[in-house]
Design a protein around this motif. Structure first.
Motif, PDB file in Angstrom:
ATOM      1  N   GLU A   1       0.827  -1.214   0.000  1.00 37.35           N
ATOM      2  CA  GLU A   1       0.000   0.000   0.000  1.00 37.35           C
ATOM      3  C   GLU A   1       0.864   1.268   0.000  1.00 37.35           C
ATOM      4  O   GLU A   1       0.586   2.214  -0.715  1.00 37.35           O
ATOM      5  CB  GLU A   1      -0.953  -0.025   1.205  1.00 37.35           C
ATOM      6  CG  GLU A   1      -2.089   0.973   1.118  1.00 37.35           C
ATOM      7  CD  GLU A   1      -3.018   0.738  -0.093  1.00 37.35           C
ATOM      8  OE1 GLU A   1      -3.515   1.749  -0.628  1.00 37.35           O
ATOM      9  OE2 GLU A   1      -3.224  -0.420  -0.489  1.00 37.35           O
TER      10      GLU A   1
ATOM     11  N   GLU B   1      -4.825   2.781 -11.052  1.00 37.68           N
ATOM     12  CA  GLU B   1      -5.239   3.609  -9.917  1.00 37.68           C
ATOM     13  C   GLU B   1      -4.330   4.834  -9.768  1.00 37.68           C
ATOM     14  O   GLU B   1      -4.788   5.929  -9.451  1.00 37.68           O
ATOM     15  CB  GLU B   1      -5.208   2.773  -8.636  1.00 37.68           C
ATOM     16  CG  GLU B   1      -6.144   3.297  -7.575  1.00 37.68           C
ATOM     17  CD  GLU B   1      -6.190   2.386  -6.352  1.00 37.68           C
ATOM     18  OE1 GLU B   1      -6.213   2.933  -5.240  1.00 37.68           O
ATOM     19  OE2 GLU B   1      -6.187   1.148  -6.536  1.00 37.68           O
TER      20      GLU B   1
ATOM     21  N   GLU C   1       2.288   1.802  -3.412  1.00 39.31           N
ATOM     22  CA  GLU C   1       1.276   2.335  -4.333  1.00 39.31           C
ATOM     23  C   GLU C   1       1.067   3.824  -4.121  1.00 39.31           C
ATOM     24  O   GLU C   1       0.844   4.580  -5.063  1.00 39.31           O
ATOM     25  CB  GLU C   1      -0.042   1.584  -4.152  1.00 39.31           C
ATOM     26  CG  GLU C   1      -0.025   0.221  -4.819  1.00 39.31           C
ATOM     27  CD  GLU C   1      -1.315  -0.562  -4.610  1.00 39.31           C
ATOM     28  OE1 GLU C   1      -2.363   0.082  -4.416  1.00 39.31           O
ATOM     29  OE2 GLU C   1      -1.252  -1.801  -4.643  1.00 39.31           O
TER      30      GLU C   1
HETATM   31 CA    CA Z   1      -4.669   0.617  -3.545  1.00 39.73          CA
END
Ligand code: CA
Ligand code: C2E
Ligand code: CA
Ligand code: CA
Length: 278
Positions: A212, A248, A215
């Protein structure tokens, strides 16, 4: 010292001697590798994250030694840097890559090729001359070519790096910062040098900085690039969940085994037919 046997001082020094001998043999043979046609150029596609369209190819040197077999770039590139052969190798790869690209651009007119450049090449004006000559020989426009520099390379020769980057960009050749996120003072380089592309190292996808946090770093780097007008390419995309993370993060370009590993020119021609826009 312990008595002779596995893992002892005697064996250790024997292994060191072996390593030294291997190194000397590699060194000697590397000098002959280009004239003997042992340095090949493979290509890895650079694709859009959105639909996997191939927009470019990164040229990667391969040494198929008659004596040592396939020697990994991680071994012979640093060796070539040490013994002063890297300029020759980089310029060889540049020439081959531009000739191959000129052929592919007949059917894929917007395709680009990215060529890696070692620090040593920034020391003199040899690189700019080699680029000019190669573009003239192949008839390629500057826009067809991207040169990849690492932060470490730029840091080694900060004064000439700036001048070389300016010279290249004045010929419409684009400059990428390779392995972004693995060096230091990375943000300083972004501010100081006019770069066109950031290649985000795979550590943010797969390394200790993955997950996480990784990211979020990725998203921040892509956003930074967007604000500075610099394209971002994520490296080392292996899994479909990596691709999801890129979507994303709104990262536009990617490279990695998920989209295709490095392959010889003949194989690439086939792949271009399958996925190419033209
Ligand atoms: Ca994510
Ligand atoms: P690089 O410039 O960062 O090139 C990307 C490396 O990542 C390549 O390794 C490629 O095969 C590998 N790779 C591609 N996709 C993936 C993936 O999904 N996962 C993982 N784990 N790896 C992936 P390669 O070909 O072994 O080259 C290693 C390094 O050697 C290159 O790293 C570059 O720094 C250097 N190199 C290769 N060719 C040349 C050259 O012609 N000149 C110079 N100066 N350096 C070169
Ligand atoms: Ca590279
Ligand atoms: Ca890289």
């Amino acid at each position: 010292a312990k008595a002779a046997g596995p893992g002892t001082v005697v064996e250790h020094s024997a292994r060191l001697e072996d390593a030294t001998r291997t190194r000397h043999a590699l060194e000697n043979d590397l000098h002959a590798a280009i004239p003997q046609g042992e340095i090949a150029v493979w290509y890895q596609p650079l694709v859009t994250v959105e639909d996997g369209t191939v927009v470019g190819l990164e040229a990667l040197a391969r040494w198929n030694s008659s004596r040592h077999g396939q020697v990994p770039p991680g071994v012979f590139i640093p060796l070539a840097e040490e013994i002063g052969l890297i300029d020759e190798i980089d310029q060889h790869v540049l020439g081959v890559a531009c000739r191959d690209l000129a052929g592919w651009r007949v059917h894929h007119p917007d395709l680009t090729v990215s060529v890696n450049v070692s620090a040593r090449n920034l020391e003199s004006d040899g690189l700019v001359t080699a680029v000019e000559d190669t573009l003239a020989d192949t008839g390629l426009p500057g826009q067809a070519l991207v040169l990849e520099l690492t932060e470490t390379a730029i840091m080694q020769y900060p004064a000439t790096a700036g001048a070389v980057i300016e010279e290249l960009r004045s010929r419409s050749v684009r400059v990428a910062l390779d392995d972004f996120g693995t060096g230091y003072s990375a943000l300083g380089h972004l501010a100081r040098f006019p770069l066109d592309q950031l290649k985000i190292d795979r550590v943010f996808l797969t390394g200790a900085q993955g997950g996480e946090r990784g990211e979020q770093m990725l998203t921040a780097i892509v956003e930074l690039g967007r604000r500075l007008g610099i394209d971002t390419v994520a490296e080392g995309v292996e899994e479909s969940h990596h691709r999801d993370a890129l979507v994303e993060a709104r990262c536009k370009f990617a490279q990695g085994y998920l989209f295709g590993g490095p392959a010889p020119a003949e194989t690439i021609a086939g792949r271009l037919q399958l996925v190419g826009g033209a």
